[in-house]
Design a protein around this motif. Structure first.
Motif, PDB file in Angstrom:
ATOM      1  N   MET A 125       0.774  -1.206   0.175  1.00 53.90           N
ATOM      2  CA  MET A 125       0.043  -0.096  -0.086  1.00 53.90           C
ATOM      3  C   MET A 125       0.784   1.185   0.090  1.00 53.90           C
ATOM      4  O   MET A 125       1.805   1.490   0.832  1.00 53.90           O
ATOM      5  N   SER A 126       0.615   2.308  -0.915  1.00 55.36           N
ATOM      6  CA  SER A 126       1.192   3.473  -0.791  1.00 55.36           C
ATOM      7  C   SER A 126       1.070   4.436   0.198  1.00 55.36           C
ATOM      8  O   SER A 126      -0.170   4.299   1.146  1.00 55.36           O
ATOM      9  N   THR A 127       1.642   5.540   0.410  1.00 55.24           N
ATOM     10  CA  THR A 127       1.281   6.433   1.456  1.00 55.24           C
ATOM     11  C   THR A 127       0.189   7.265   1.225  1.00 55.24           C
ATOM     12  O   THR A 127      -0.102   7.653   0.013  1.00 55.24           O
ATOM     13  N   PRO A 128      -0.778   7.423   1.774  1.00 55.13           N
ATOM     14  CA  PRO A 128      -1.890   8.248   1.754  1.00 55.13           C
ATOM     15  C   PRO A 128      -1.823   9.699   1.252  1.00 55.13           C
ATOM     16  O   PRO A 128      -0.597  10.041   1.463  1.00 55.13           O
ATOM     17  N   VAL A 129      -2.237  10.352   0.411  1.00 54.62           N
ATOM     18  CA  VAL A 129      -2.431  11.702  -0.032  1.00 54.62           C
ATOM     19  C   VAL A 129      -2.334  12.746   1.194  1.00 54.62           C
ATOM     20  O   VAL A 129      -3.306  12.357   1.867  1.00 54.62           O
ATOM     21  N   PRO A 130      -1.347  13.374   1.316  1.00 48.14           N
ATOM     22  CA  PRO A 130      -1.274  14.285   2.479  1.00 48.14           C
ATOM     23  C   PRO A 130      -2.393  15.258   2.522  1.00 48.14           C
ATOM     24  O   PRO A 130      -3.155  15.645   1.259  1.00 48.14           O
ATOM     25  N   GLY A 131      -3.429  15.608   3.779  1.00 45.54           N
ATOM     26  CA  GLY A 131      -4.341  16.313   3.834  1.00 45.54           C
ATOM     27  C   GLY A 131      -5.608  15.704   3.246  1.00 45.54           C
ATOM     28  O   GLY A 131      -6.636  16.646   2.990  1.00 45.54           O
ATOM     29  N   THR A 132      -5.609  14.347   2.967  1.00 43.95           N
ATOM     30  CA  THR A 132      -6.899  13.804   2.856  1.00 43.95           C
ATOM     31  C   THR A 132      -7.877  13.403   3.885  1.00 43.95           C
ATOM     32  O   THR A 132      -7.477  13.018   5.088  1.00 43.95           O
ATOM     33  N   ASN A 133      -9.035  13.682   3.906  1.00 43.77           N
ATOM     34  CA  ASN A 133     -10.024  13.525   4.885  1.00 43.77           C
ATOM     35  C   ASN A 133     -11.032  12.547   4.142  1.00 43.77           C
ATOM     36  O   ASN A 133     -11.793  12.861   3.390  1.00 43.77           O
ATOM     37  N   ALA A 134     -10.907  11.316   4.806  1.00 44.99           N
ATOM     38  CA  ALA A 134     -11.699  10.322   4.229  1.00 44.99           C
ATOM     39  C   ALA A 134     -12.337   9.406   5.283  1.00 44.99           C
ATOM     40  O   ALA A 134     -11.527   9.067   6.353  1.00 44.99           O
ATOM     41  N   CYS A 135     -13.479   8.859   5.207  1.00 49.34           N
ATOM     42  CA  CYS A 135     -14.131   7.809   5.961  1.00 49.34           C
ATOM     43  C   CYS A 135     -14.874   6.957   5.296  1.00 49.34           C
ATOM     44  O   CYS A 135     -15.389   6.870   4.039  1.00 49.34           O
ATOM     45  N   LEU A 136     -14.950   5.689   5.977  1.00 51.11           N
ATOM     46  CA  LEU A 136     -15.755   4.573   5.480  1.00 51.11           C
ATOM     47  C   LEU A 136     -16.678   4.131   6.617  1.00 51.11           C
ATOM     48  O   LEU A 136     -16.179   3.785   7.824  1.00 51.11           O
ATOM     49  N   ILE A 137     -17.926   4.101   6.543  1.00 50.90           N
ATOM     50  CA  ILE A 137     -18.744   3.599   7.658  1.00 50.90           C
ATOM     51  C   ILE A 137     -19.724   2.463   7.114  1.00 50.90           C
ATOM     52  O   ILE A 137     -20.178   2.761   6.193  1.00 50.90           O
ATOM     53  N   VAL A 138     -19.924   1.487   7.793  1.00 50.30           N
ATOM     54  CA  VAL A 138     -20.576   0.186   7.611  1.00 50.30           C
ATOM     55  C   VAL A 138     -21.553   0.168   8.691  1.00 50.30           C
ATOM     56  O   VAL A 138     -20.915  -0.095   9.858  1.00 50.30           O
ATOM     57  N   GLY A 139     -22.980   0.399   8.427  1.00 53.94           N
ATOM     58  CA  GLY A 139     -23.808   0.265   9.505  1.00 53.94           C
ATOM     59  C   GLY A 139     -25.272  -0.060   9.112  1.00 53.94           C
ATOM     60  O   GLY A 139     -25.288  -0.355   7.725  1.00 53.94           O
ATOM     61  N   SER A 140     -26.138   0.634   9.732  1.00 49.36           N
ATOM     62  CA  SER A 140     -27.535   0.531   9.208  1.00 49.36           C
ATOM     63  C   SER A 140     -28.198   2.074   9.379  1.00 49.36           C
ATOM     64  O   SER A 140     -28.038   2.749  10.509  1.00 49.36           O
ATOM     65  N   VAL A 141     -29.289   1.933   8.803  1.00 46.86           N
ATOM     66  CA  VAL A 141     -29.980   3.447   8.924  1.00 46.86           C
ATOM     67  C   VAL A 141     -30.453   3.425  10.103  1.00 46.86           C
ATOM     68  O   VAL A 141     -31.493   2.508  10.408  1.00 46.86           O
ATOM     69  N   ALA A 142     -30.399   4.287  11.023  1.00 46.08           N
ATOM     70  CA  ALA A 142     -30.961   4.515  12.313  1.00 46.08           C
ATOM     71  C   ALA A 142     -32.025   5.421  12.306  1.00 46.08           C
ATOM     72  O   ALA A 142     -33.132   5.180  13.176  1.00 46.08           O
ATOM     73  N   ARG A 143     -32.125   6.222  11.450  1.00 43.39           N
ATOM     74  CA  ARG A 143     -33.253   7.180  11.325  1.00 43.39           C
ATOM     75  C   ARG A 143     -33.462   7.565   9.823  1.00 43.39           C
ATOM     76  O   ARG A 143     -32.490   7.747   9.281  1.00 43.39           O
ATOM     77  N   GLY A 144     -34.638   7.271   9.533  1.00 40.88           N
ATOM     78  CA  GLY A 144     -34.992   7.630   7.936  1.00 40.88           C
ATOM     79  C   GLY A 144     -34.397   8.814   7.314  1.00 40.88           C
ATOM     80  O   GLY A 144     -34.225   9.770   8.034  1.00 40.88           O
ATOM     81  N   PRO A 145     -34.415   8.898   6.161  1.00 39.80           N
ATOM     82  CA  PRO A 145     -33.675   9.995   5.359  1.00 39.80           C
ATOM     83  C   PRO A 145     -34.748  11.173   5.502  1.00 39.80           C
ATOM     84  O   PRO A 145     -35.815  10.929   5.356  1.00 39.80           O
ATOM     85  N   GLU A 146     -34.299  12.384   5.643  1.00 40.12           N
ATOM     86  CA  GLU A 146     -34.915  13.529   5.542  1.00 40.12           C
ATOM     87  C   GLU A 146     -34.319  14.394   4.280  1.00 40.12           C
ATOM     88  O   GLU A 146     -32.970  14.665   4.519  1.00 40.12           O
ATOM     89  N   LEU A 147     -35.193  14.928   3.371  1.00 39.83           N
ATOM     90  CA  LEU A 147     -34.603  15.869   2.569  1.00 39.83           C
ATOM     91  C   LEU A 147     -34.985  17.081   2.730  1.00 39.83           C
ATOM     92  O   LEU A 147     -36.155  17.485   2.919  1.00 39.83           O
ATOM     93  N   ARG A 148     -33.886  18.051   2.759  1.00 38.15           N
ATOM     94  CA  ARG A 148     -34.145  19.418   3.102  1.00 38.15           C
ATOM     95  C   ARG A 148     -33.710  20.288   1.705  1.00 38.15           C
ATOM     96  O   ARG A 148     -32.521  19.944   1.142  1.00 38.15           O
ATOM     97  N   ALA A 149     -34.327  21.237   1.589  1.00 33.14           N
ATOM     98  CA  ALA A 149     -33.915  22.153   0.357  1.00 33.14           C
ATOM     99  C   ALA A 149     -33.068  23.208   0.852  1.00 33.14           C
ATOM    100  O   ALA A 149     -33.204  23.846   1.804  1.00 33.14           O
ATOM    101  N   LEU A 150     -31.869  23.639   0.100  1.00 33.75           N
ATOM    102  CA  LEU A 150     -30.947  24.543   0.463  1.00 33.75           C
ATOM    103  C   LEU A 150     -31.332  25.805  -0.344  1.00 33.75           C
ATOM    104  O   LEU A 150     -31.856  25.758  -1.318  1.00 33.75           O
TER     105      LEU A 150
END
Length: 120
Positions: A1-26
């Motif tokens: 594996m190579s070195t991660p790119v400096p300044g990279t902000n990344a995440c991975l989550i594996v889970g279940s939907v705890a609260r149904g989705p809410e769509l909001r207009a911006l």
């Protein structure tokens, strides 16, 4: 594996939907989907992560509580005024959210995250 790119902000989550989705207009005309993802911890209580997905596909509104998903994205902390004080919220800004039952799509999402990190 190579070195991660400096300044990279990344995440991975594996889970279940705890609260149904809410769509909001911006204000700018786009939309934001907000939901909570519950992550089980071995030997500990489950944790919940707030997730925001900007301009999600319409299918995202069909997710139901308990559905297993994989989320890739970045962590963001934002500040906003509330009740005369400044409040903050830490959340995951999703790049993709894929139902775990769609294994090929989930694998592609993980591969895209690995590529962003500079992984082999």
């Amino acid at each position: 594996m190579s070195t991660p790119v400096p300044g990279t902000n990344a995440c991975l989550i594996v889970g279940s939907v705890a609260r149904g989705p809410e769509l909001r207009a911006l204000p700018g005309g786009s939309s934001a989907l907000q939901l909570d993802i519950r992550v089980e911890r071995p030997g500990g209580p489950p944790e919940s992560a707030p997730v925001t997905w900007l301009d999600p596909p319409p299918v995202a509104l069909r997710w139901v509580e308990g559905e297993a998903v994989l989320v890739t994205g970045r962590v963001r902390r934002r500040f906003f005024p509330s009740g005369g004080a400044t409040q903050s919220r830490t959340e995951v800004v999703a790049e993709s959210i894929v139902p775990l039952c769609q294994r090929a799509r989930a694998a592609r999402a993980v591969d895209a995250l690995r590529a962003r990190l500079g992984a082999a």
